[in-house]
Write a protein that holds these residues in place. Structure first.
Motif, PDB file in Angstrom:
ATOM      1  N   TYR A 125      89.231  11.585  32.224  1.00 29.49           N
ATOM      2  CA  TYR A 125      89.009  11.747  33.659  1.00 29.49           C
ATOM      3  C   TYR A 125      87.703  11.014  33.961  1.00 29.49           C
ATOM      4  O   TYR A 125      86.619  11.523  33.687  1.00 29.49           O
ATOM      5  N   ASN A 126      87.847   9.834  34.487  1.00 28.75           N
ATOM      6  CA  ASN A 126      86.690   8.993  34.741  1.00 28.75           C
ATOM      7  C   ASN A 126      86.504   8.721  36.222  1.00 28.75           C
ATOM      8  O   ASN A 126      87.451   8.370  36.918  1.00 28.75           O
ATOM      9  N   ILE A 173      87.873  12.988  27.544  1.00 24.00           N
ATOM     10  CA  ILE A 173      86.707  12.316  28.113  1.00 24.00           C
ATOM     11  C   ILE A 173      86.594  12.706  29.578  1.00 24.00           C
ATOM     12  O   ILE A 173      87.594  12.714  30.301  1.00 24.00           O
ATOM     13  N   ALA A 174      85.395  13.024  29.998  1.00 26.99           N
ATOM     14  CA  ALA A 174      85.145  13.279  31.421  1.00 26.99           C
ATOM     15  C   ALA A 174      83.819  12.635  31.756  1.00 26.99           C
ATOM     16  O   ALA A 174      82.800  12.961  31.152  1.00 26.99           O
ATOM     17  N   SER A 175      83.852  11.725  32.681  1.00 25.14           N
ATOM     18  CA  SER A 175      82.645  10.964  32.962  1.00 25.14           C
ATOM     19  C   SER A 175      82.584  10.628  34.435  1.00 25.14           C
ATOM     20  O   SER A 175      83.596  10.300  35.049  1.00 25.14           O
ATOM     21  N   GLN A 176      81.401  10.707  34.977  1.00 28.40           N
ATOM     22  CA  GLN A 176      81.238  10.381  36.404  1.00 28.40           C
ATOM     23  C   GLN A 176      80.305   9.201  36.606  1.00 28.40           C
ATOM     24  O   GLN A 176      79.850   8.947  37.711  1.00 28.40           O
ATOM     25  N   ILE A 177      80.084   8.441  35.520  1.00 31.23           N
ATOM     26  CA  ILE A 177      79.187   7.287  35.626  1.00 31.23           C
ATOM     27  C   ILE A 177      79.907   5.967  35.314  1.00 31.23           C
ATOM     28  O   ILE A 177      79.252   4.975  35.033  1.00 31.23           O
ATOM     29  N   ASN A 178      81.234   5.965  35.396  1.00 34.71           N
ATOM     30  CA  ASN A 178      81.985   4.736  35.175  1.00 34.71           C
ATOM     31  C   ASN A 178      82.079   3.959  36.488  1.00 34.71           C
ATOM     32  O   ASN A 178      83.090   4.009  37.199  1.00 34.71           O
ATOM     33  N   THR A 179      81.048   3.217  36.715  1.00 36.58           N
ATOM     34  CA  THR A 179      80.878   2.520  37.987  1.00 36.58           C
ATOM     35  C   THR A 179      82.180   1.852  38.455  1.00 36.58           C
ATOM     36  O   THR A 179      82.795   1.112  37.713  1.00 36.58           O
ATOM     37  N   GLY A 180      82.525   2.133  39.682  1.00 38.13           N
ATOM     38  CA  GLY A 180      83.680   1.462  40.261  1.00 38.13           C
ATOM     39  C   GLY A 180      84.981   2.206  40.054  1.00 38.13           C
ATOM     40  O   GLY A 180      85.949   1.959  40.780  1.00 38.13           O
ATOM     41  N   LEU A 181      85.046   3.104  39.094  1.00 45.66           N
ATOM     42  CA  LEU A 181      86.272   3.892  38.931  1.00 45.66           C
ATOM     43  C   LEU A 181      86.327   4.949  40.028  1.00 45.66           C
ATOM     44  O   LEU A 181      85.304   5.460  40.462  1.00 45.66           O
ATOM     45  N   GLY A 227      83.283   7.152  39.086  1.00 45.83           N
ATOM     46  CA  GLY A 227      82.042   6.391  39.128  1.00 45.83           C
ATOM     47  C   GLY A 227      81.052   6.851  40.189  1.00 45.83           C
ATOM     48  O   GLY A 227      79.947   6.336  40.272  1.00 45.83           O
ATOM     49  N   TRP A 228      81.453   7.841  40.946  1.00 52.77           N
ATOM     50  CA  TRP A 228      80.646   8.143  42.145  1.00 52.77           C
ATOM     51  C   TRP A 228      79.257   8.684  41.848  1.00 52.77           C
ATOM     52  O   TRP A 228      78.365   8.589  42.699  1.00 52.77           O
ATOM     53  N   LEU A 229      79.048   9.237  40.625  1.00 52.08           N
ATOM     54  CA  LEU A 229      77.719   9.747  40.285  1.00 52.08           C
ATOM     55  C   LEU A 229      76.955   8.784  39.373  1.00 52.08           C
ATOM     56  O   LEU A 229      76.045   9.195  38.649  1.00 52.08           O
ATOM     57  N   ALA A 230      77.321   7.494  39.433  1.00 53.76           N
ATOM     58  CA  ALA A 230      76.654   6.512  38.579  1.00 53.76           C
ATOM     59  C   ALA A 230      75.226   6.214  39.025  1.00 53.76           C
ATOM     60  O   ALA A 230      74.446   5.628  38.289  1.00 53.76           O
ATOM     61  N   SER A 231      74.884   6.608  40.217  1.00 47.98           N
ATOM     62  CA  SER A 231      73.469   6.504  40.612  1.00 47.98           C
ATOM     63  C   SER A 231      73.000   7.886  41.077  1.00 47.98           C
ATOM     64  O   SER A 231      73.799   8.811  41.238  1.00 47.98           O
ATOM     65  N   GLN A 232      71.706   8.002  41.274  1.00 48.09           N
ATOM     66  CA  GLN A 232      71.161   9.337  41.517  1.00 48.09           C
ATOM     67  C   GLN A 232      71.324   9.731  42.983  1.00 48.09           C
ATOM     68  O   GLN A 232      70.394   9.613  43.786  1.00 48.09           O
ATOM     69  N   LEU A 233      72.503  10.218  43.313  1.00 49.67           N
ATOM     70  CA  LEU A 233      72.769  10.635  44.694  1.00 49.67           C
ATOM     71  C   LEU A 233      72.125  11.978  45.024  1.00 49.67           C
ATOM     72  O   LEU A 233      71.838  12.255  46.183  1.00 49.67           O
ATOM     73  N   GLU A 234      71.927  12.801  43.989  1.00 49.76           N
ATOM     74  CA  GLU A 234      71.384  14.135  44.261  1.00 49.76           C
ATOM     75  C   GLU A 234      69.964  13.984  44.820  1.00 49.76           C
ATOM     76  O   GLU A 234      69.226  13.074  44.454  1.00 49.76           O
ATOM     77  N   VAL A 237      84.010  -1.133  29.524  1.00 49.29           N
ATOM     78  CA  VAL A 237      82.557  -1.121  29.389  1.00 49.29           C
ATOM     79  C   VAL A 237      81.970  -0.846  30.759  1.00 49.29           C
ATOM     80  O   VAL A 237      82.259  -1.572  31.716  1.00 49.29           O
ATOM     81  N   SER A 238      81.158   0.204  30.844  1.00 49.00           N
ATOM     82  CA  SER A 238      80.536   0.559  32.124  1.00 49.00           C
ATOM     83  C   SER A 238      79.029   0.437  32.045  1.00 49.00           C
ATOM     84  O   SER A 238      78.410   0.933  31.095  1.00 49.00           O
ATOM     85  N   GLY A 239      78.464  -0.191  33.030  1.00 51.96           N
ATOM     86  CA  GLY A 239      77.018  -0.264  33.146  1.00 51.96           C
ATOM     87  C   GLY A 239      76.575   0.222  34.504  1.00 51.96           C
ATOM     88  O   GLY A 239      77.383   0.674  35.318  1.00 51.96           O
ATOM     89  N   THR A 240      75.305   0.113  34.735  1.00 54.38           N
ATOM     90  CA  THR A 240      74.779   0.620  36.004  1.00 54.38           C
ATOM     91  C   THR A 240      75.295  -0.160  37.211  1.00 54.38           C
ATOM     92  O   THR A 240      75.344   0.356  38.318  1.00 54.38           O
ATOM     93  N   LEU A 241      75.713  -1.408  36.990  1.00 53.49           N
ATOM     94  CA  LEU A 241      76.136  -2.249  38.118  1.00 53.49           C
ATOM     95  C   LEU A 241      77.637  -2.462  38.203  1.00 53.49           C
ATOM     96  O   LEU A 241      78.124  -3.069  39.165  1.00 53.49           O
TER      97      LEU A 241
END
Lengths: 375, 375, 375, 375
Positions: free
Chosen positions: D159-160, D245-253, D162-169, C261-265
Motif C-alpha cells: 500500500y503505497n 509494505i505500507a509507505s506514504q513517501i513514494n512520491t507521485g504514487l 506519496g502524499w506524505l513525502a514532504s512535511q505537510l504536518e 525507486v522513490s526519492g524526495t522529488l
C-alpha cells in the motif's frame, strides 16, 4: 421521475446519481408505462401514495395543482426513447425544468419543437449524456479548447460493446427488446443508443462541427431490425477528419468508449473503462498520464471530482456530475442569479437536438449511394 | 542486398534480422543508388571488394557469371519503392530467389508482371510484411482460421504514427523525403507505407477478402503531396464489416498498429507495441491474455519464438521470422524437398500483389464520389 | 565460448546477442561438459573442427598456441555456475578478456581471487547482468544519478517467476536440475539465479550501497534443496530503505522483474516485461511515460537503442548491448585508446564480486536469528 | 454520525456511501470536536436542530431519551483514531449498533474491552475496512477460499502513497496533522493508517493467520514523529510467506494498494486503482482477467455490484457495500431473523481488534533486534 421502475436499467442509475451528493430527493413519480408496475415501483422507493402515479399525465396534473413551494424542482425522464418527446414537451409546457435521457427524441421535427418550447418557456433542460460528466473528459475539453493540441486534425471515437452479439431480443431481455425495436428506439439501433454518446463526446471535447459524413450501418445479427454495427467517416468544418464507430456485436467487449484527438501539437486519448486517466502525447516530450484528483487539472475537472487521486470514481459519479450541473443551474435560477458556468456544466436541449440530427443524417447516409452526406 | 546503405533505415533492420539466427550471411551488395555511397556502405559491412558493387545491374551480372555454388542464395531488395520493380523483375528473370520490401511495386500492371515472372521461373519470392512474423499474430491467425471466433463480423485495424505530423520533407530527413514523394513512393503515402501493412495483417489473420471499400485520403500537413491520413470503410465477402485507418499525423504516437477481430464466438485484440500479448475475449468467459512462449500456443506461434515467456522479443525477431521462413523454403528447395508449411511461413509475391491492388483501389475510391468502390 | 551446447538455454541467447550487430563472430568453443555433446554442438554451429573442442582446457591450450592475430578476442563463459570460476580464472591468467554469466562464482574467496587476477593481468572482464543492457534502465540510472529524483528514500525490487512452482528437478528438466542443485548452483537458489539480477539492477540504477539486510529464504516446494522464494529488507548507507524479493514459485508469472525507486522529488518504475517504458512520477506534475527511442532520452539510452520508438526491442537486444559494451572496450584497448565511457557500458568483475557477496550475506542472514546482518 | 464535519475527509465519503443506495438517512450527529463547528456542519447537512449536537455525549444522551422507534438505527464513528474508543464503547454500552472507522482503537487492551462489550451487549459492530467492499476482492476471497489457487505459498501486499513525502504536518494540512501525531493516531503512522488496510485485505482474502513477523519502520521525512514507511516480512501458520509494505513517501504514487497471492495452482493479482479487474494466472493456462459485473463471478461479487460490466464503479461503491452489509444485518436483526451471510458481508469488531494487534506487534518488532516477533 417518469420511467425507471422495476426491471429498468438506467432509472436506478439515475437514482443512485441523484442520491450520491445528498442534493436531490425523489418525491414523486410515474415509474412505468404499466400503472400497476408504476405504483409498485414507487412503493419500493418509499414515494408517498399521493405522489406515486400510475401514468405521467397524472403526475403532471397533480404537480400543477400543488402550490409552487410543494412542487418538484424538476422532472427526470428515463423512459424508453419513444416516450421522451410527449413527456418532455408536456412538462416543458407546464413550466417545469426537465432532465431527459438520450437520444432526446426520434425526429428532427420533434427536436426542433422541443428546443422551441424550452426557448419559449425559458425553462432549463438537461440531457444526460453522462460520459461528459467524467472529470477527465472535462480536462480534455479544456486542453483542446485552450489550444494545447494546436489545430485539430484527426478524431477517432469508438464505442464498442458486445452484449447484443447474439439475438437477445424476443428472449425475455427487456433492454434488448426495446433497444432493437424501431417503434421504441427510433430509426437507429447502436448508432442511436451509443453512437449518440460518441457524437456528443466528440462535440463536447473538440467543439468541431461535422460538415459531411459517410456511414455504413449494418444489422449483423440475423433477424435484427436495427443496426447493431455502424462505422462513419467524418469530415469536420475546417478540415479535420474523423472516424466514428458504434457497435454492439464486438463479442466480449464491455463498454469500450474511447476517444483520440490529434492536433498539430499533441494527441489526447481517453477510455471510459479507465476514466480517471487522460493520456496526453505532446509533440515535443514524453507521454503524460493525467489523473483525476490532481492539483494541476483545470477547475472544471477539479470540481467534478469528489475523492483524492487514486480513489477510483466511476460511472455513477460522472452521472451525478450531470445532475449536479443541473441542480446548480436550478438553484441559481431560483435565487435569481446567473449560474456559475463551471458549476452549471451539463448538456442542454440543443445538444440533444444535435444528437438527433446526427442520427438522422447517419441513417440518411447509410441509405445513400453518394459518398458524402452533408450535415 | 540491393539498397540499405548508409542513412537507410530499413536496410539495417534487414541485416539485424538476417544476422540474428546465424543462418544468413551477407556476401554481396549494391547498397545505394549512388555508386560511391554503395561501395562505402559495403566496406562498412566488410563485403569483399569483388562483391561490393556500385549498382545493382553489376551485382546481377556478376552473380550470373559465378558458378552456381558460389552464387548468392537469394537477393534482398530494400530500396525505396520505385526501385523494387526493375530489380525484382531482373533478379527473378535471372533465376534468383528474391526477398523484397513492401509495398511490392507501384502499379497493378507491375505486380501482375512480377507474379507472372515468378510463376514462369518457379523461383521463390518473399515480401517482408514483417508484422506477420510476430508469434502472436500467427497465434491469432490460427485461432481465427480454426474457428475459435466463430463467424467473423467486424474487423478494426489501425496503424497510427506521428512522425510525419510536421513537414519534415525537404528539411534533410531522407526517410520523409522519399516517402512523401509520388515519384518514389507511388500513388499513396501513408496508405502505401503503413496502410499496406494493415491490409496484410487483416488478410493474413482473417483470410477475409475485401468486396468493396470506401476511402477518405487526406494530406493534412500543408504542402504535402501524398496522403498522410487515410480512413476506409470495408465490406468483406460474406458480410463482415471493417474499418482500416492509416495515419502518420497522430502527434506523439509511435508505431501503433493494432488489430481487433470480432466473431460470433469471441474477439481478438493485438497491438504491435505489446507484441507478446494476444487478448482473447470469448463470448462465454473472462478475457484471456495469451503470451508468447506459452506451451498452449499453436505450433506456428511456438516455432516463431526464441525465448521463454516473459523475455521480450520484438520487431527484429519478427522480421527474422520472415527471413527464417524464406530460408526454410530455400533450404527445402535446394534439398529437393517440399518445405514444411509451418516452417516456410512468409508472405509471397501474391500477397505483395494483393497489397498493390489494395493501394490502387483505395486511391481510386478516394477520388470517387461513389460510396463503394469494388475490389 | 565455453558451455552453451545443445539443451542449454542461455548459450543460445548469448549467440543471438553476439550475432545481432554483426560485430562478433563465434570461431571456437568447448560447448559442453560432455566432449561428445560439445563437438556435436560445435558442428551445429559450423565451428571449424580444429577449434571445436571437447573440453575447455583444450580450447584454452589451443588458443594459447595460436599466433596473437588468430586468437579469439575474448571468451564467453555460459556454463552452469560451478564451472565459472576455474574457467574464468584460467582464461584471465592466460591473458584473455572474459565475458562470464552471473552469478559470477560460488564464494567470496573465489570472487576476490578473480578480481585480483583481473587486476593483475589488466584484462577486461564483463559479467552479463543483461537487464542493465535495457535502454530504459540506463535512462533510469541517468535520471537517478543526475538527481532528478532528489534524495533516494525507498527502493522496491521484485523478480518473480513461476516456472519452479512444481518439482521439475529430477524430472528431465536440465535447467531445473542444475539450478536447484547446491553443487552446481551454489549456496542459493532463486536468490542466486534471479535475486542477483535484482541486486545488480538496484546497484546499477541507484548507486546505493547496502548497509545491512534481513533475509527470509524458503524452499517452498517440498523436497527442494535450495531456496525458491526469498524476501529481504534492506537498509542502505545514507538512510534509504529497500525491499528485495526473488521468487520462482509465483505460479503463472513469467519473468516479472520490476523496480521502483522513490526519492524526495519523484519516483521511477520499470518492468522488464515492458522494457521500453520507464514511468516517471515527479512530485509536482503528472506521470510521464518515457519510451525507448525518444529524442529526449540521455545519450546512454539512445546509444543502446537500434530502432525507432514503437518498434519493440527486447531481451536479446539488451543482452547484445552488454556485448556491445565489451566489444567497444576491447576495440579501444586493441587500438591503444581509452574507451568512450558511454560506449563501454557493461558490468565489470567487481559488479560480479559484489553480487557474490550479496548472495553470501543473504544466506548468512537467512540462517541468523538477528534481525540485521551487516554487509 | 460522530465526527466528519467541515474539513474532514473521510466523513464526507461515509455520507456519500450511505446515501448512494437510498437505504440510510443521516438524522443526527455530533460532527466535530468543536461544538461550534459541529453545529455548523450539521446545519450544512440539514440536520434538525434538536439532533445536531455539539458533542457526542449529548448525542448519546439525547438518543437514549428518545423512544425506541425514533432512535437512530446505528451510529457511525468517523473521528480521528484516538476518539474511536470512548465513543464506540459508550454507544455499545448504550445498546446501539456501531460502525467505526479503522484502525479500531489505539491499544490491544481497548480492543479487547470493545470486543467484550459488543459480545456482552449482543449489538452489531462494523469496521469500515472499505477495500474489502470491492466486488473483485470478494471474488478473490471466494477463489482462494474455494481452493482455486491450491495451497497458498506467497502473499505480497503493498500500500503505497506519496502524499506524505514532504512535511505537510504543521503546515495547515489537517489530515497530515492528526495522522502524524502519536496522540491522535496511535503508536503507528503509515502502518496504522494504511498498513492496517493491507493486513485486513490479506486476512480477508486469504484467511491466513500471521505466525510471526519482522518489521522495519522508518520516519523518512525529517522531523516526523511516526513511521511514514514500513516493510514487513511475514510468516503465516502453515508455512506460507509474505511481504507487507505500507509507505506514504513514494512520491507521485496515489493510492496504490495491491495484492498478489500465489498458491500451488495459480496466482491472483488485484490493484485498488483498477478495482474492477482481478487477474488470475492459473498454472496450466493463459492469464485471465475477471471483471466486475460478469455473470461468471461468485454470488458475493455479483451482489456487491450495481452496474453492468464496463461501467466503472469505485471507492464510494465499495464503501457503500460495507454499509449495505451492516444495513442487511441490522434489518435482519430488527426482523428477528438470521441475516443472509452473503448480504451481511462486512468486517466485524474482531477484525478491527486483529488489526490493532497487527499494529501493536509491528511496532514491537520494529523496536526489537530479534528477527522474528511472534504474533
Amino acid at each position: 421521475m417518469v420511467g425507471g421502475g422495476r426491471d429498468a436499467f438506467i432509472g436506478a442509475v439515475h437514482r443512485n446519481a441523484m442520491a450520491l451528493d445528498g442534493q436531490i430527493e425523489l418525491v414523486a413519480g410515474a415509474l412505468s408505462s404499466s400503472a400497476e408496475k408504476a405504483r409498485a415501483s414507487g412503493r419500493d422507493l418509499h414515494l408517498a401514495d399521493d405522489r406515486n402515479h400510475g401514468d405521467w399525465p397524472s403526475l403532471l396534473a397533480d404537480e400543477l395543482k400543488r402550490p409552487l413551494e410543494e412542487r418538484i424542482d424538476f422532472v427526470s425522464i428515463v423512459t424508453p426513447n419513444h416516450v421522451h418527446f410527449p413527456v418532455a414537451q408536456a412538462f416543458v409546457e407546464g413550466g417545469f425544468h426537465v432532465v431527459c435521457d438520450k437520444p432526446l427524441v426520434h425526429t428532427r421535427a420533434q427536436a426542433d419543437a422541443l428546443v422551441a418550447a424550452v426557448k419559449k418557456q425559458g425553462t432549463l433542460f438537461g440531457v444526460t449524456y453522462n460520459y461528459t460528466g467524467y472529470p477527465m473528459v472535462r480536462q480534455a475539453r479544456e486542453m483542446v479548447r485552450s489550444g494545447q493540441l494546436g489545430e485539430l486534425r484527426k478524431v477517432m471515437v469508438e464505442y464498442n460493446q458486445g452484449w447484443l452479439a447474439s439475438q437477445l431480443e424476443g428472449a425475455g431481455n427487456k433492454q434488448a427488446d426495446w433497444r432493437t425495436d424501431p417503434a421504441r428506439s427510433g430509426a437507429a439501433g447502436a448508432i442511436g443508443d451509443i453512437g449518440s454518446h460518441a457524437e456528443n463526446l466528440v462535440a463536447s471535447v473538440t467543439g468541431l462541427e461535422i460538415e459531411s459524413l459517410c456511414a455504413d450501418l449494418s444489422a449483423l445479427v440475423p433477424g435484427r431490425m436495427l443496426d447493431d454495427d455502424g462505422s462513419l467517416l467524418l469530415r469536420f468544418k475546417g478540415g479535420a477528419r474523423g472516424v466514428l464507430i458504434a457497435s454492439q456485436i464486438n463479442t466480449g467487449l464491455e463498454n469500450d468508449l474511447r476517444l483520440r484527438v490529434s492536433g498539430t501539437l499533441g494527441t489526447l486519448e481517453w477510455r471510459q473503462e479507465q476514466p480517471s486517466q487522460l493520456v496526453h502525447l505532446p509533440h515535443d516530450g514524453p507521454k503524460r498520464i493525467l489523473t483525476r484528483g490532481s492539483p494541476w487539472l483545470c477547475e472544471a475537472a477539479q470540481r467534478a471530482s469528489r475523492l483524492p487521486a487514486g480513489h477510483p470514481e466511476g460511472f455513477i459519479e460522472a452521472f451525478a456530475n450531470i445532475y449536479a450541473g443541473i441542480v446548480a443551474d436550478i438553484r441559481a435560477r431560483n435565487a435569481g442569479q446567473q449560474a456559475n458556468a463551471i458549476a452549471a456544466d451539463y448538456p442542454r436541449v440543443e445538444d440533444g437536438a444535435r444528437g438527433v440530427r446526427f442520427i438522422e443524417r447517419t441513417v440518411a447516409s447509410a441509405q445513400s449511394e453518394s459518398k458524402w452526406t452533408p450535415w
